[in-house]
Design a protein around this motif. Structure first.
Motif, short mmCIF file in Angstrom:
data_model
loop_
_atom_site.label_atom_id
_atom_site.label_comp_id
_atom_site.label_asym_id
_atom_site.label_seq_id
_atom_site.Cartn_x
_atom_site.Cartn_y
_atom_site.Cartn_z
N GLY A 161 0.75 -1.21 0.04
CA GLY A 161 -0.10 -0.04 -0.02
C GLY A 161 0.86 1.48 -0.04
N ASN A 163 2.11 5.23 -1.38
CA ASN A 163 1.57 6.51 -1.98
C ASN A 163 2.64 7.08 -2.50
N ALA A 239 -5.64 7.71 -8.46
CA ALA A 239 -6.04 6.19 -8.08
C ALA A 239 -5.66 5.46 -9.27
N ASP A 267 0.21 -7.32 -4.41
CA ASP A 267 -1.30 -6.63 -4.48
C ASP A 267 -1.08 -5.48 -4.18
N ARG A 269 -3.36 -2.90 -5.06
CA ARG A 269 -4.96 -2.22 -5.23
C ARG A 269 -4.91 -0.87 -4.49
N SER A 270 -4.36 -0.97 -3.25
CA SER A 270 -4.49 0.51 -2.46
C SER A 270 -3.26 1.28 -2.61
N SER A 271 -2.37 1.03 -3.73
CA SER A 271 -1.37 1.98 -4.08
C SER A 271 -2.01 3.20 -4.81
N THR A 272 -1.60 4.45 -4.28
CA THR A 272 -2.03 5.68 -4.94
C THR A 272 -1.07 6.78 -5.33
N ASN A 281 1.85 2.88 3.25
CA ASN A 281 0.83 2.67 4.31
C ASN A 281 0.60 1.08 4.79
N ASP A 282 1.03 0.51 3.99
CA ASP A 282 0.44 -0.98 4.25
C ASP A 282 1.68 -1.77 3.58
#
Length: 407
Positions: A161, A163, A239, A267, A269-272, A281-282
């Motif tokens: 995750g 950013n 996004a 994974d 999917r929470s990348s921004t 963040n994760d």
């Protein structure tokens, strides 16, 4: 006749005192159930029945019953102390004989079996899988703690995750070189595990391209490139749009340890892509190395988990609880143990929290249900009964002496 009647009263009071004394002696015994002496009157009967004008012949003990009310739950913070809050007995194997107890002060013997202080082994329903949800309730098994290490599990997925800064610029140097910080913008690392439990370091490198909202992601394990660079594309709102599913499947990496190839999926999917700062963040993966047993714990449903140093909690079984149609019919064996009898009816086994079975509390013991103040009052009453019957014998003796002295 009065002598015998009074003597039966003395015997009854003595029994009452014995029961009360036993209750008081066990006021601190874990899982102890209070006893109560019960009495019945005696009448001499003929073939025509008892005469209305016949005096009673005294009293007899009809039984000493135990009161299976709930005792107080006392917390000890010891993992192998277990209490049942509600109905049901622990099921134990005592050298091949099945016995039952409410005392949950267990310990581990030299062979790893969980036993009570007398060596009776705690019985569980064995697990049918490792989910901790399914157990073979039709079969009993001794609870034994395994001394072997917990097996490792190879990493298969890494959740990233991240950013990325929206104002990122193209690195000053090219082409990309993981040893040259001027050729990439940001990096992050995580520890992976192969099928043998050996640790490997995975490093992700982020490189801004000349195209708007586009980055290149390079993946390395132990300094070796795994696959080619992956393109990450973000929309005007930050996004992730590429890859469309948010998942990236990497080529297999074969470690030099002799373990099986590591097949990873990223994974993302929470990348921004927001703001001006890089942040993680994760960052987590699903593998783990070998682990040593560090303890066990019981859930409220009685599921026994072995906890290992690698964070794994493996279900060893579910505590088997037993109840009976007539608990008063159980045979008290001493040492906080009961056995089944014809009067108790057949055992009915189940899991904690189901039907009329209670819940299991770990790190606690059920105390004795003896109320000390009540027992002291019972003792005074029994003492008075004894004294009154003794006085009856003395009075009867005086009456007979008077009769003998008549001239």
């Amino acid at each position: 006749m009065s002598f015998r009647t009074a003597l039966s009263g003395i015997n009854a009071a003595t029994t009452d005192l014995s029961v009360t004394s036993n209750n008081i002696a066990n006021v601190s015994t874990a899982g102890f159930k209070e006893g109560r002496a019960e009495f019945g009157d005696l009448y001499a009967a003929s073939i025509f029945g008892t005469s209305r004008n016949t005096a009673g012949s005294g009293v007899r003990v009809t039984g000493i019953t135990q009161q299976f009310t709930q005792g107080p739950i006392e917390f000890t913070n010891r993992n192998l102390d277990v209490a049942v809050s509600g109905g049901g007995f622990f099921t134990l194997n005592n050298n091949g004989a099945t016995v039952y107890s409410r005392a949950g002060n267990f310990q581990v013997d030299r062979d790893g079996f969980v036993v009570n202080p007398t060596g009776a082994r705690l019985q569980i329903f064995p697990p049918t899988d490792q989910t901790g949800n399914n157990f073979e309730t039709g079969r009993l098994q001794d609870l034994q703690l395994t001394t072997t290490d917990s097996a490792p599990s190879a990493s298969t997925e890494v959740v990233v995750g991240s950013n990325l800064p929206a104002n990122g610029t193209v690195p000053a140097a090219s082409p990309f070189d993981p040893n040259d910080t001027n050729t990439f913008n940001h990096s992050t690392s995580i520890t992976l595990y192969d099928s043998l439990g050996v640790a490997h370091v995975q490093t992700l490198y982020y490189v801004k391209t000349a195209n708007p909202n586009e980055w290149q992601l390079h993946n390395y394990i132990d300094g070796t490139a795994v696959g080619t660079a992956q393109t990450l594309q973000y929309d005007a709102q930050g996004a992730l749009t590429t890859p469309a599913t948010g998942f990236v499947t990497l080529p297999a990496y074969t470690p030099t340890t002799g373990a099986a190839a590591i097949n990873l999926t990223l994974d993302l999917r929470s990348s921004t892509q927001y703001g001006e700062r890089f942040a993680i963040n994760d960052l987590r993966q699903d593998g783990y190395t070998t682990g040593r047993l560090i303890g066990i714990e019981f859930s409220q449903e009685g599921v026994v988990f072995a906890r290992y140093t690698n964070g794994v909690a493996a279900p060893l079984g579910q505590v088997a609880l037993t109840t009976f149609p007539n608990q008063q019919g159980l045979q008290n064996l001493g040492d906080n143990l009961w056995s089944e009898t014809f009067d108790s009816g057949g055992p009915r086994r189940g899991a904690a929290g189901t039907s009329d079975f209670g819940l299991v509390t770990s790190g606690a013991l059920e105390g004795s249900n003896v109320e000390l103040t009540e027992q002291l009052v019972n003792m005074i009453v029994a003492q008075r009964n004894f004294q009154a019957n003794a006085q009856m014998i003395q009075t009867t003796d005086q009456i007979q002496q008077t009769i003998i002295n008549l001239r």
